[in-house]
Design a protein around this motif. Sequence first.
Motif, PDB file in Angstrom:
ATOM      1  N   UNK A  28      25.767  23.046  68.814  1.00  0.00           N
ATOM      2  CA  UNK A  28      24.566  23.524  69.502  1.00  0.00           C
ATOM      3  C   UNK A  28      23.354  23.356  68.594  1.00  0.00           C
ATOM      4  N   UNK A  29      22.180  23.278  69.205  1.00  0.00           N
ATOM      5  CA  UNK A  29      20.940  23.184  68.442  1.00  0.00           C
ATOM      6  C   UNK A  29      20.728  21.812  67.846  1.00  0.00           C
ATOM      7  N   UNK A  30      20.028  21.778  66.731  1.00  0.00           N
ATOM      8  CA  UNK A  30      19.761  20.509  66.053  1.00  0.00           C
ATOM      9  C   UNK A  30      21.025  20.018  65.358  1.00  0.00           C
ATOM     10  N   UNK A  31      21.379  18.786  65.655  1.00  0.00           N
ATOM     11  CA  UNK A  31      22.565  18.176  65.058  1.00  0.00           C
ATOM     12  C   UNK A  31      22.089  17.314  63.893  1.00  0.00           C
ATOM     13  N   UNK A  32      22.724  17.437  62.756  1.00  0.00           N
ATOM     14  CA  UNK A  32      22.301  16.686  61.575  1.00  0.00           C
ATOM     15  C   UNK A  32      22.480  15.184  61.806  1.00  0.00           C
ATOM     16  N   UNK A  33      21.628  14.359  61.188  1.00  0.00           N
ATOM     17  CA  UNK A  33      21.781  12.906  61.319  1.00  0.00           C
ATOM     18  C   UNK A  33      23.164  12.418  60.892  1.00  0.00           C
ATOM     19  N   UNK A  34      23.730  13.014  59.866  1.00  0.00           N
ATOM     20  CA  UNK A  34      25.062  12.616  59.398  1.00  0.00           C
ATOM     21  C   UNK A  34      26.106  12.833  60.488  1.00  0.00           C
ATOM     22  N   UNK A  35      26.065  13.978  61.142  1.00  0.00           N
ATOM     23  CA  UNK A  35      27.006  14.272  62.217  1.00  0.00           C
ATOM     24  C   UNK A  35      26.791  13.326  63.387  1.00  0.00           C
ATOM     25  N   UNK A  36      25.532  13.044  63.708  1.00  0.00           N
ATOM     26  CA  UNK A  36      25.238  12.109  64.794  1.00  0.00           C
ATOM     27  C   UNK A  36      25.824  10.727  64.492  1.00  0.00           C
ATOM     28  N   UNK A  37      25.665  10.273  63.251  1.00  0.00           N
ATOM     29  CA  UNK A  37      26.206   8.966  62.870  1.00  0.00           C
ATOM     30  C   UNK A  37      27.736   8.961  62.898  1.00  0.00           C
ATOM     31  N   UNK A  38      28.363  10.075  62.506  1.00  0.00           N
ATOM     32  CA  UNK A  38      29.818  10.156  62.551  1.00  0.00           C
ATOM     33  C   UNK A  38      30.325  10.057  63.989  1.00  0.00           C
ATOM     34  N   UNK A  39      29.631  10.720  64.910  1.00  0.00           N
ATOM     35  CA  UNK A  39      30.023  10.647  66.322  1.00  0.00           C
ATOM     36  C   UNK A  39      29.812   9.230  66.846  1.00  0.00           C
ATOM     37  N   UNK A  40      28.720   8.581  66.445  1.00  0.00           N
ATOM     38  CA  UNK A  40      28.483   7.195  66.868  1.00  0.00           C
ATOM     39  C   UNK A  40      29.567   6.265  66.329  1.00  0.00           C
ATOM     40  N   UNK A  41      30.020   6.498  65.108  1.00  0.00           N
ATOM     41  CA  UNK A  41      31.108   5.674  64.551  1.00  0.00           C
ATOM     42  C   UNK A  41      32.398   5.857  65.342  1.00  0.00           C
ATOM     43  N   UNK A  42      32.692   7.096  65.720  1.00  0.00           N
ATOM     44  CA  UNK A  42      33.883   7.370  66.523  1.00  0.00           C
ATOM     45  C   UNK A  42      33.779   6.692  67.887  1.00  0.00           C
ATOM     46  N   UNK A  43      32.582   6.723  68.473  1.00  0.00           N
ATOM     47  CA  UNK A  43      32.372   6.051  69.754  1.00  0.00           C
ATOM     48  C   UNK A  43      32.540   4.545  69.606  1.00  0.00           C
ATOM     49  N   UNK A  44      32.109   3.998  68.480  1.00  0.00           N
ATOM     50  CA  UNK A  44      32.277   2.565  68.218  1.00  0.00           C
ATOM     51  C   UNK A  44      33.756   2.208  68.177  1.00  0.00           C
ATOM     52  N   UNK A  45      34.539   2.997  67.462  1.00  0.00           N
ATOM     53  CA  UNK A  45      35.983   2.738  67.395  1.00  0.00           C
ATOM     54  C   UNK A  45      36.619   2.828  68.777  1.00  0.00           C
ATOM     55  N   UNK A  46      36.171   3.799  69.568  1.00  0.00           N
ATOM     56  CA  UNK A  46      36.694   3.943  70.921  1.00  0.00           C
ATOM     57  C   UNK A  46      36.347   2.723  71.770  1.00  0.00           C
ATOM     58  N   UNK A  47      35.097   2.275  71.720  1.00  0.00           N
ATOM     59  CA  UNK A  47      34.660   1.119  72.508  1.00  0.00           C
ATOM     60  C   UNK A  47      35.438  -0.131  72.127  1.00  0.00           C
ATOM     61  N   UNK A  48      35.698  -0.320  70.839  1.00  0.00           N
ATOM     62  CA  UNK A  48      36.465  -1.480  70.389  1.00  0.00           C
ATOM     63  C   UNK A  48      37.916  -1.390  70.843  1.00  0.00           C
ATOM     64  N   UNK A  49      38.487  -0.192  70.790  1.00  0.00           N
ATOM     65  CA  UNK A  49      39.874  -0.021  71.208  1.00  0.00           C
ATOM     66  C   UNK A  49      40.023  -0.233  72.714  1.00  0.00           C
ATOM     67  N   UNK A  50      39.080   0.284  73.498  1.00  0.00           N
ATOM     68  CA  UNK A  50      39.139   0.170  74.954  1.00  0.00           C
ATOM     69  C   UNK A  50      38.569  -1.150  75.467  1.00  0.00           C
TER      70      UNK A  50
END
Length: 192
Positions: A28-50
């Motif tokens: 909730x609230x402001x999400x740190x840039x590091x956390x945002x990038x970690x979620x984007x990396x996980x989404x990248x792995x998901x997109x490549x797998x799918x």
Amino acid sequence: MGLLSLFKPSKSVVVVDVISLFNALGMKGDISPRTQLQVLRRLTRFAEREEVELIAVLSGEPLHKAPNRKKFDSILVLYSKSSAKHAGFVAQTAVKRGALLLTDDVKAEKSAGASVEKMRLSTFRKAFDMSVDGESGDGGDSGRGRRRRRTRKPRGEHGENSAGNEESVPSENRPATEGDSDAINELIDLVD
């Protein structure tokens, strides 16, 4: 393909409302840039797998490492101008691309209309098995919590354990697994 094979095979584009994803993950609230990038990396792995084209929609000021309308690894990152206009922007993006919309925002679902296929993030998360610390169930058990302790040989009277005993080497000397590297990245400041 796994999770997304439930939908039409022509749905090779997926729009993810990342703000809703953060909320679904309990952030909730402001999400740190590091956390945002970690979620984007996980989404990248998901997109490549799918094997899908994934568009991640965030809100606010674009991150330096994930600029607006640019690729972050293999996914396209877009930013809505404000949180008030976010739901409309997500819906408009999904309609324009003819994409599957992943969101928990009822406004975005209604704005997208009946012609856009939708999936709730709670459903997506169950299959995606994403957690805040970056561990996932998609690669099998990483071995955490299952490591056996090595029995140490008793020390001699004069502390001969220091040089020749390789069996008692601490676990820090073993190579890091993929799940471990995300945890390590959270603990240290990385400079790129």
